[in-house]
Design a protein around this motif. Structure first.
Motif, PDB file in Angstrom:
ATOM      1  N   LEU A  93       0.836  -1.209   0.000  1.00  0.00           N
ATOM      2  CA  LEU A  93       0.000   0.000   0.000  1.00  0.00           C
ATOM      3  C   LEU A  93       0.867   1.255   0.000  1.00  0.00           C
ATOM      4  O   LEU A  93       0.603   2.202  -0.757  1.00  0.00           O
ATOM      5  N   ALA A  94       1.900   1.268   0.843  1.00  0.00           N
ATOM      6  CA  ALA A  94       2.793   2.423   0.918  1.00  0.00           C
ATOM      7  C   ALA A  94       3.478   2.667  -0.427  1.00  0.00           C
ATOM      8  O   ALA A  94       3.605   3.817  -0.876  1.00  0.00           O
ATOM      9  N   ALA A  95       3.931   1.593  -1.068  1.00  0.00           N
ATOM     10  CA  ALA A  95       4.612   1.718  -2.362  1.00  0.00           C
ATOM     11  C   ALA A  95       3.673   2.285  -3.426  1.00  0.00           C
ATOM     12  O   ALA A  95       4.053   3.173  -4.204  1.00  0.00           O
ATOM     13  N   ILE A  96       2.436   1.779  -3.463  1.00  0.00           N
ATOM     14  CA  ILE A  96       1.457   2.255  -4.450  1.00  0.00           C
ATOM     15  C   ILE A  96       1.142   3.735  -4.227  1.00  0.00           C
ATOM     16  O   ILE A  96       1.123   4.536  -5.176  1.00  0.00           O
ATOM     17  N   LEU A  97       0.910   4.114  -2.975  1.00  0.00           N
ATOM     18  CA  LEU A  97       0.596   5.507  -2.673  1.00  0.00           C
ATOM     19  C   LEU A  97       1.778   6.424  -2.961  1.00  0.00           C
ATOM     20  O   LEU A  97       1.601   7.542  -3.471  1.00  0.00           O
ATOM     21  N   ILE A 157      -1.531  13.001  15.052  1.00  0.00           N
ATOM     22  CA  ILE A 157      -0.593  13.070  13.923  1.00  0.00           C
ATOM     23  C   ILE A 157      -1.218  13.824  12.755  1.00  0.00           C
ATOM     24  O   ILE A 157      -0.586  14.673  12.116  1.00  0.00           O
ATOM     25  N   TYR A 158      -2.476  13.523  12.479  1.00  0.00           N
ATOM     26  CA  TYR A 158      -3.173  14.154  11.362  1.00  0.00           C
ATOM     27  C   TYR A 158      -3.259  15.666  11.532  1.00  0.00           C
ATOM     28  O   TYR A 158      -2.954  16.439  10.616  1.00  0.00           O
ATOM     29  N   TYR A 159      -3.655  16.115  12.731  1.00  0.00           N
ATOM     30  CA  TYR A 159      -3.794  17.548  12.938  1.00  0.00           C
ATOM     31  C   TYR A 159      -2.452  18.257  13.030  1.00  0.00           C
ATOM     32  O   TYR A 159      -2.347  19.443  12.678  1.00  0.00           O
ATOM     33  N   PHE A 179       1.071  12.342   1.567  1.00  0.00           N
ATOM     34  CA  PHE A 179       1.270  10.899   1.373  1.00  0.00           C
ATOM     35  C   PHE A 179       1.241  10.166   2.708  1.00  0.00           C
ATOM     36  O   PHE A 179       0.566   9.145   2.866  1.00  0.00           O
ATOM     37  N   LEU A 180       1.970  10.690   3.700  1.00  0.00           N
ATOM     38  CA  LEU A 180       2.040  10.044   5.009  1.00  0.00           C
ATOM     39  C   LEU A 180       0.673  10.018   5.688  1.00  0.00           C
ATOM     40  O   LEU A 180       0.271   8.997   6.256  1.00  0.00           O
ATOM     41  N   SER A 181      -0.053  11.127   5.597  1.00  0.00           N
ATOM     42  CA  SER A 181      -1.371  11.201   6.220  1.00  0.00           C
ATOM     43  C   SER A 181      -2.335  10.207   5.596  1.00  0.00           C
ATOM     44  O   SER A 181      -3.080   9.511   6.295  1.00  0.00           O
ATOM     45  N   VAL A 182      -2.341  10.133   4.268  1.00  0.00           N
ATOM     46  CA  VAL A 182      -3.227   9.202   3.566  1.00  0.00           C
ATOM     47  C   VAL A 182      -2.847   7.756   3.887  1.00  0.00           C
ATOM     48  O   VAL A 182      -3.711   6.911   4.149  1.00  0.00           O
TER      49      VAL A 182
END
Length: 204
Positions: A93-97, A157-159, A179-182
């Protein structure tokens, strides 16, 4: 000697009455206690009641030591979630994103795409945590430490990303931050679903 389902249910109810409210924590503790009691019954020739009483007199305090404590619960949830990030499906998933955010989307030459993702992520996080709250407190009426506490960490983390990477300003948001947030959001949703399924199977 293997414990019966009714004996395992007894341990689970005992822990629940001892304020072990999280299903996942209680399931792990029940499994641990059941294994210890099985060993006691076999090695010390005791019946279930005596083995249970003896074990709990000796170990109840240490077993429940971290229950209800703020920091140990959040730390345990964070560590549990962190371990899932290195599992194959999350690495894929990380690679695709990463490829999509750094090579695919920029080919469109449109800031509108990033703005849409940014706003869509905000809305998705908001909706998901409402759904999670309603499901935990009103539908299943069961709480899960490893998703509930991790969820709070992810919101933080998101905020932090929102305020430190220009999400509310006119400038373009950092691609790495978005990218990291998604990625964390999707990884958490997967983690949530897998945790619920896992402990539903272990429900007593």
């Amino acid at each position: 000697m293997k414990l019966t389902n009714s004996q395992i249910q007894f341990i689970d109810r005992y822990l629940q009455n001892s304020d072990v409210i999280f299903v996942d924590v209680r399931a792990e503790m029940t499994d641990h206690i059941a294994s210890a009691i099985e060993a006691k019954i076999t090695n010390e020739n005791l019946d279930f009641d005596d083995a249970f009483k003896t074990y709990m007199i000796q170990n109840k305090k240490s077993l429940l030591a971290n229950n209800g404590k703020f920091f140990p619960q959040y730390f345990a949830a964070f560590i549990n979630f962190t371990k899932t990030l290195y599992q194959p499906f999350n690495l894929v998933l990380a690679a695709i994103l990463y490829i999509a955010f750094h090579y695919g989307i920029p080919l469109l030459h449109s800031e509108i795409v990033f703005e849409t993702i940014k706003k869509g992520l905000f809305l998705s996080v908001f909706i998901f945590f409402i759904v999670q709250f309603v499901y935990s407190f009103f539908i299943s009426k069961k709480r899960y430490l490893y998703v509930e506490k991790t969820g709070f960490i992810l919101v933080v983390i998101y905020y932090l990303n929102l305020f430190t990477n220009g999400f509310y300003s006119e400038k373009m948001v950092s691609v790495n931050s978005l990218f990291l947030s998604v990625f964390l959001f999707f990884a958490f949703v997967i983690h949530y679903i897998k945790t619920i399924k896992k402990f539903k199977k272990l429900a007593f």
